[in-house]
Design a protein around this motif. Structure first.
Motif, PDB file in Angstrom:
ATOM      1  N   LYS A 218       0.835  -1.204   0.000  1.00  0.00           N
ATOM      2  CA  LYS A 218       0.000   0.000   0.000  1.00  0.00           C
ATOM      3  C   LYS A 218       0.871   1.255   0.000  1.00  0.00           C
ATOM      4  N   LEU A 219       1.943   1.193   0.811  1.00  0.00           N
ATOM      5  CA  LEU A 219       2.858   2.327   0.900  1.00  0.00           C
ATOM      6  C   LEU A 219       3.560   2.572  -0.436  1.00  0.00           C
ATOM      7  N   CYS A 220       4.024   1.496  -1.072  1.00  0.00           N
ATOM      8  CA  CYS A 220       4.717   1.636  -2.365  1.00  0.00           C
ATOM      9  C   CYS A 220       3.779   2.179  -3.442  1.00  0.00           C
ATOM     10  N   ALA A 221       2.498   1.870  -3.352  1.00  0.00           N
ATOM     11  CA  ALA A 221       1.528   2.342  -4.337  1.00  0.00           C
ATOM     12  C   ALA A 221       1.199   3.818  -4.145  1.00  0.00           C
ATOM     13  N   GLN A 222       1.276   4.297  -2.893  1.00  0.00           N
ATOM     14  CA  GLN A 222       0.863   5.667  -2.585  1.00  0.00           C
ATOM     15  C   GLN A 222       2.022   6.637  -2.380  1.00  0.00           C
ATOM     16  N   THR A 223       3.229   6.118  -2.248  1.00  0.00           N
ATOM     17  CA  THR A 223       4.375   6.940  -1.836  1.00  0.00           C
ATOM     18  C   THR A 223       4.689   8.075  -2.817  1.00  0.00           C
ATOM     19  N   PRO A 224       5.048   9.248  -2.288  1.00  0.00           N
ATOM     20  CA  PRO A 224       5.477  10.358  -3.138  1.00  0.00           C
ATOM     21  C   PRO A 224       6.973  10.303  -3.460  1.00  0.00           C
ATOM     22  N   LEU A 225       7.708   9.365  -2.835  1.00  0.00           N
ATOM     23  CA  LEU A 225       9.125   9.192  -3.170  1.00  0.00           C
ATOM     24  C   LEU A 225       9.428   7.705  -3.249  1.00  0.00           C
ATOM     25  N   PRO A 226      10.389   7.301  -4.070  1.00  0.00           N
ATOM     26  CA  PRO A 226      10.662   5.878  -4.282  1.00  0.00           C
ATOM     27  C   PRO A 226      11.046   5.145  -2.999  1.00  0.00           C
ATOM     28  N   ILE A 227      10.560   3.920  -2.873  1.00  0.00           N
ATOM     29  CA  ILE A 227      10.857   3.059  -1.728  1.00  0.00           C
ATOM     30  C   ILE A 227      11.760   1.923  -2.183  1.00  0.00           C
ATOM     31  N   ALA A 228      12.788   1.643  -1.386  1.00  0.00           N
ATOM     32  CA  ALA A 228      13.716   0.547  -1.667  1.00  0.00           C
ATOM     33  C   ALA A 228      13.590  -0.503  -0.562  1.00  0.00           C
ATOM     34  N   LEU A 229      13.356  -1.738  -0.930  1.00  0.00           N
ATOM     35  CA  LEU A 229      13.300  -2.825   0.043  1.00  0.00           C
ATOM     36  C   LEU A 229      14.711  -3.270   0.386  1.00  0.00           C
ATOM     37  N   ASP A 230      14.957  -3.497   1.682  1.00  0.00           N
ATOM     38  CA  ASP A 230      16.271  -3.920   2.154  1.00  0.00           C
ATOM     39  C   ASP A 230      16.100  -5.162   3.022  1.00  0.00           C
ATOM     40  N   GLU A 231      15.784  -4.964   4.301  1.00  0.00           N
ATOM     41  CA  GLU A 231      15.587  -6.105   5.204  1.00  0.00           C
ATOM     42  C   GLU A 231      14.503  -7.058   4.704  1.00  0.00           C
ATOM     43  N   GLU A 232      13.585  -6.539   3.890  1.00  0.00           N
ATOM     44  CA  GLU A 232      12.482  -7.345   3.367  1.00  0.00           C
ATOM     45  C   GLU A 232      12.973  -8.570   2.603  1.00  0.00           C
ATOM     46  N   LEU A 233      14.175  -8.488   2.026  1.00  0.00           N
ATOM     47  CA  LEU A 233      14.695  -9.590   1.212  1.00  0.00           C
ATOM     48  C   LEU A 233      15.355 -10.680   2.049  1.00  0.00           C
ATOM     49  N   ILE A 234      15.674 -10.362   3.298  1.00  0.00           N
ATOM     50  CA  ILE A 234      16.425 -11.303   4.144  1.00  0.00           C
ATOM     51  C   ILE A 234      15.563 -12.510   4.504  1.00  0.00           C
ATOM     52  N   GLY A 235      16.121 -13.698   4.327  1.00  0.00           N
ATOM     53  CA  GLY A 235      15.419 -14.929   4.681  1.00  0.00           C
ATOM     54  C   GLY A 235      14.490 -15.445   3.603  1.00  0.00           C
ATOM     55  N   VAL A 236      14.428 -14.747   2.464  1.00  0.00           N
ATOM     56  CA  VAL A 236      13.599 -15.209   1.348  1.00  0.00           C
ATOM     57  C   VAL A 236      14.518 -15.972   0.393  1.00  0.00           C
ATOM     58  N   GLN A 247       6.083  -9.182  -6.674  1.00  0.00           N
ATOM     59  CA  GLN A 247       4.808  -9.011  -7.375  1.00  0.00           C
ATOM     60  C   GLN A 247       3.767  -8.351  -6.477  1.00  0.00           C
ATOM     61  N   ILE A 248       3.751  -8.719  -5.195  1.00  0.00           N
ATOM     62  CA  ILE A 248       2.779  -8.165  -4.254  1.00  0.00           C
ATOM     63  C   ILE A 248       3.153  -6.739  -3.847  1.00  0.00           C
ATOM     64  N   ILE A 249       4.410  -6.526  -3.454  1.00  0.00           N
ATOM     65  CA  ILE A 249       4.810  -5.217  -2.909  1.00  0.00           C
ATOM     66  C   ILE A 249       5.061  -4.192  -4.021  1.00  0.00           C
ATOM     67  N   GLN A 250       5.638  -4.635  -5.127  1.00  0.00           N
ATOM     68  CA  GLN A 250       5.962  -3.755  -6.253  1.00  0.00           C
ATOM     69  C   GLN A 250       6.721  -2.487  -5.805  1.00  0.00           C
ATOM     70  N   PRO A 251       7.899  -2.694  -5.224  1.00  0.00           N
ATOM     71  CA  PRO A 251       8.701  -1.537  -4.799  1.00  0.00           C
ATOM     72  C   PRO A 251       9.330  -0.837  -5.995  1.00  0.00           C
ATOM     73  N   GLN A 252       9.855   0.357  -5.763  1.00  0.00           N
ATOM     74  CA  GLN A 252      10.555   1.063  -6.828  1.00  0.00           C
ATOM     75  C   GLN A 252      11.997   0.558  -6.970  1.00  0.00           C
ATOM     76  N   TYR A 253      12.596   0.129  -5.844  1.00  0.00           N
ATOM     77  CA  TYR A 253      13.972  -0.381  -5.833  1.00  0.00           C
ATOM     78  C   TYR A 253      14.083  -1.548  -4.846  1.00  0.00           C
ATOM     79  N   ILE A 254      15.143  -2.344  -5.015  1.00  0.00           N
ATOM     80  CA  ILE A 254      15.559  -3.282  -3.974  1.00  0.00           C
ATOM     81  C   ILE A 254      17.046  -3.055  -3.712  1.00  0.00           C
ATOM     82  N   ILE A 255      17.450  -3.331  -2.473  1.00  0.00           N
ATOM     83  CA  ILE A 255      18.856  -3.199  -2.055  1.00  0.00           C
ATOM     84  C   ILE A 255      19.433  -4.595  -1.884  1.00  0.00           C
ATOM     85  N   LEU A 256      20.561  -4.852  -2.511  1.00  0.00           N
ATOM     86  CA  LEU A 256      21.161  -6.180  -2.483  1.00  0.00           C
ATOM     87  C   LEU A 256      22.411  -6.197  -1.611  1.00  0.00           C
TER      88      LEU A 256
END
Length: 345
Positions: A218-236, A247-256
């Motif tokens: 919801k945040l990524c869909a409404q955000t006025p500035l790009p969101i990058a996922l970081d900790e979200e990727l851990i353990g996946v 596919q569900i979150i659809q962030p603007q960026y991911i951090i590797l």
């Protein structure tokens, strides 16, 4: 081939603050391979309290790897699927022992010292005066991208610091990134993002805690500035789960962070999946010593990146491994005239 591992404690030059607490030391492990006269080394950089492999059996798994190093690489990596930092250490060590020069894992113009990699200047949390001091130092050092960790002190004080940079430098002169490390609440995150966007912020990393996929989407869909996922990727770890998350979150960026997501193979898989969905990415170190930072930097250069990466953590420690890595004018460089100095057993 014989394998051993060695624990190493990195000491911070000064206590470094995140929204998860203050760091004074950083534990890591070196995986060392020997075959005939050849030597290889990789870093298994566990991040206590954050890594998916922060488990009581971590050193047991390292010992298992050393005992079974004769097995095929594909079998070892599969067995280590829930230990991403050990996977990464193994990848490094195998490249190291099989290279002509043990620290040139990906020979390139970078390792020849001909080209540097643009990086962001990292501002750690602390008092307002301490953060101001860091900002001045980074700008004086020639950084054109600043990344500020937020979420520890008062939000208005942090916004004031960012505003002070914007008064002096516009977004074409200085790029501002912020990293909340999950410090915002889903209820107030959007309002804070709106206020940050007024300062022409490039992006914000992990505004709310990981695991809240619906709220983050919801945040990524409404955000006025790009969101990058970081900790979200851990353990996946599963590729199907990775696709589902993006596919569900659809962030603007991911951090590797290779140490946290399964090394080179894990990073390449995330890159492939994100690019299929037109999601941007960049690479960040996770408080490795110069052994791991060297591997990440060489890997990153070969990906032909153009935007600043998060590879500026090597100067944080008093007892880092001496290496040819240097940070100058907002870039990390490899200086071939400098030697590696390993004081290991």
């Amino acid at each position: 081939m014989k394998a051993t591992f060695q624990k190493y404690i990195l000491n911070f030059k000064q206590a470094s603050g995140t929204s998860r607490g203050v760091l004074r030391t950083k534990e890591t492990f070196f995986l060392i391979l020997r075959k005939d006269e050849k030597f290889g080394i990789g870093e298994c950089c566990i991040f206590r309290g954050l890594s998916a492999d922060d488990r009581p059996d971590y050193e047991d798994k390292l010992q298992w790897l050393c005992n079974n190093i004769h097995l095929e690489r594909i079998h070892l990596l599969s067995e280590l699927s829930e230990f991403p930092s050990i996977q990464f250490g193994l990848e490094q060590a195998l490249l190291s022992i099989n290279s002509e020069e043990g620290f040139h894992l990906f020979p390139s113009k970078f390792t020849k010292g001909e080209v540097g990699i643009p990086i962001n200047g990292l501002i750690w949390m602390g008092s307002e005066s301490f953060m101001q001091q860091q900002i001045r130092e980074k700008l004086k050092s020639g950084f054109t991208t600043i990344k500020m960790k937020i979420g520890a002190i008062d939000f208005e004080a942090e916004r004031k610091l960012l505003k002070s940079i914007r008064k002096e430098f516009n977004s074409n002169e200085i790029e501002l990134r912020v990293d909340a490390n999950g410090a915002f609440n889903p209820e107030n995150a959007l309002e804070k993002l709106k206020r940050l966007s007024e300062l022409e912020i490039h992006s914000i990393e992990q505004p709310i805690k990981q695991g809240q996929w619906a709220s983050m989407a919801k945040l990524c869909a409404q955000t006025p500035l790009p969101i990058a996922l970081d900790e979200e990727l851990i353990g996946v770890f599963d590729v199907t789960k990775k696709k589902e998350l993006l596919q569900i979150i659809q962030p603007q960026y991911i951090i590797l962070k290779p140490s946290l997501i399964g090394g080179f193979e894990g990073s390449n898989e995330w890159i492939r999946i994100s690019e299929e969905r037109n999601i941007g990415w960049w690479i960040t170190s996770a408080l490795e010593s110069n052994i791991g930072l060297n591997a990440i930097s060489q890997f990153t250069y070969n990906l032909r990146v153009t935007i600043p990466q998060g590879l500026g953590t090597g100067g944080l420690f008093t007892n880092n491994i001496e290496s040819p890595l240097e940070v100058d004018k907002g870039k990390i460089n490899y200086n071939p005239s400098k030697n590696w100095v390993l004081n290991l057993k």
